[in-house]
Design a protein around this motif. Structure first.
Motif, PDB file in Angstrom:
ATOM      1  N   ALA A  44      31.908  36.529  39.073  1.00  0.00           N
ATOM      2  CA  ALA A  44      32.870  37.519  38.574  1.00  0.00           C
ATOM      3  C   ALA A  44      33.846  37.924  39.680  1.00  0.00           C
ATOM      4  O   ALA A  44      35.058  38.066  39.438  1.00  0.00           O
ATOM      5  CB  ALA A  44      32.126  38.742  38.038  1.00  0.00           C
ATOM      6  N   VAL A  48      38.152  37.427  39.841  1.00  0.00           N
ATOM      7  CA  VAL A  48      39.139  38.473  40.117  1.00  0.00           C
ATOM      8  C   VAL A  48      40.014  38.076  41.303  1.00  0.00           C
ATOM      9  O   VAL A  48      41.248  38.196  41.253  1.00  0.00           O
ATOM     10  CB  VAL A  48      38.435  39.822  40.380  1.00  0.00           C
ATOM     11  CG1 VAL A  48      39.435  40.874  40.841  1.00  0.00           C
ATOM     12  CG2 VAL A  48      37.704  40.295  39.131  1.00  0.00           C
ATOM     13  N   ARG A 108      31.551  45.388  28.923  1.00  0.00           N
ATOM     14  CA  ARG A 108      31.870  44.399  29.957  1.00  0.00           C
ATOM     15  C   ARG A 108      31.984  42.995  29.379  1.00  0.00           C
ATOM     16  O   ARG A 108      32.802  42.198  29.828  1.00  0.00           O
ATOM     17  CB  ARG A 108      30.825  44.442  31.078  1.00  0.00           C
ATOM     18  CG  ARG A 108      30.898  45.710  31.898  1.00  0.00           C
ATOM     19  CD  ARG A 108      30.005  45.653  33.122  1.00  0.00           C
ATOM     20  NE  ARG A 108      30.035  46.915  33.846  1.00  0.00           N
ATOM     21  CZ  ARG A 108      30.965  47.236  34.735  1.00  0.00           C
ATOM     22  NH1 ARG A 108      31.922  46.391  35.018  1.00  0.00           N
ATOM     23  NH2 ARG A 108      30.935  48.399  35.352  1.00  0.00           N
ATOM     24  N   ILE A 112      35.624  40.923  29.499  1.00  0.00           N
ATOM     25  CA  ILE A 112      35.680  39.600  30.119  1.00  0.00           C
ATOM     26  C   ILE A 112      36.136  38.567  29.092  1.00  0.00           C
ATOM     27  O   ILE A 112      36.795  37.572  29.434  1.00  0.00           O
ATOM     28  CB  ILE A 112      34.317  39.215  30.735  1.00  0.00           C
ATOM     29  CG1 ILE A 112      34.519  38.150  31.833  1.00  0.00           C
ATOM     30  CG2 ILE A 112      33.353  38.685  29.699  1.00  0.00           C
ATOM     31  CD1 ILE A 112      33.271  37.857  32.644  1.00  0.00           C
ATOM     32  N   VAL A 154      38.333  44.769  34.239  1.00  0.00           N
ATOM     33  CA  VAL A 154      37.110  44.534  35.008  1.00  0.00           C
ATOM     34  C   VAL A 154      36.490  45.827  35.523  1.00  0.00           C
ATOM     35  O   VAL A 154      35.273  46.012  35.474  1.00  0.00           O
ATOM     36  CB  VAL A 154      37.388  43.567  36.179  1.00  0.00           C
ATOM     37  CG1 VAL A 154      36.132  43.380  37.044  1.00  0.00           C
ATOM     38  CG2 VAL A 154      37.876  42.222  35.654  1.00  0.00           C
TER      39      VAL A 154
END
Length: 210
Positions: A44, A48, A108, A112, A154
């Protein structure tokens, strides 16, 4: 040099895998399932980073109109998309083992999913525009606009809703609450995946594959 870097990363990755499975202790409430986070969180994180770097190189392209920056931006976005898919997959495995279902539309998971759609559209856009300079310009603008949403998707939006998702590195009080060994291995994993990202960027652009 690139071969030396690859061998160094490979060795670091082997050490990391050993540490995850043989040194990290089970976590309270999660047991051995905690080992998934040493792959999920770095995946993750690098997604980003890749999307932000894509936007940075997109900005450089718009300033200088150099297609080299467009290639870097596109390469970074592709890597970010690949890693966000892996992050989503590892998260789904964790969800199945802990909550009983691969997908729960947890905040979450939902954000995503939106991120996957955004950058899937970016890759589709690049594939649909054949003229190089026009493709670079349109893609750069799209990358910059998409990047603005990344921190909200995020970091911000999921915090406004109840989530089954365990707290990430920082808990609700903004403090790091993790066993020192677990934290050290996690930081090591973040370093390793970051080196892998920059190796991929360097390799693909050097070989003209971006």
């Amino acid at each position: 040099m690139i071969a030396v870097l690859f061998r160094s990363i490979f060795l670091l990755s082997l050490v990391l895998v050993y540490a995850v499975f043989f040194i990290v202790p089970p976590a309270e409430g999660l047991g051995n399932l905690v080992r998934i986070i040493y792959f999920h969180i770095p995946l993750a994180w690098i997604s980003v980073l890749a999307f932000f770097m894509s936007a940075w190189w997109a900005f450089r392209y718009l300033r200088q109109r150099d297609l080299h920056y467009d290639a870097l931006s596109a390469c970074s976005a592709r890597i970010g998309f690949f890693f966000v898919l892996l992050a989503s997959l590892s998260g789904a495995v964790f969800a199945k083992l802990t909550w009983g279902a691969f997908w729960n539309w947890d905040p979450r998971q939902t954000t995503i999913f939106v991120l996957i759609l955004l950058y899937g559209a970016y890759l589709t856009l690049r594939a649909s525009v054949t003229e190089p300079q026009r493709c670079a310009k349109v893609s750069a603008i799209y990358s910059l606009l998409s990047c603005v949403t990344v921190p909200f998707l995020v970091f911000v939006i999921p915090r406004f809703y109840f989530s089954l998702h365990p707290s990430p590195l920082l808990n609700e009080s903004g403090k790091i609450d993790m066993d020192p060994v677990m934290l050290s291995v996690l930081l090591f994993a973040l370093l390793d995946i970051t080196l892998i990202y920059f190796w991929l960027i360097f390799h693909k652009t050097r070989e003209g594959k971006a």
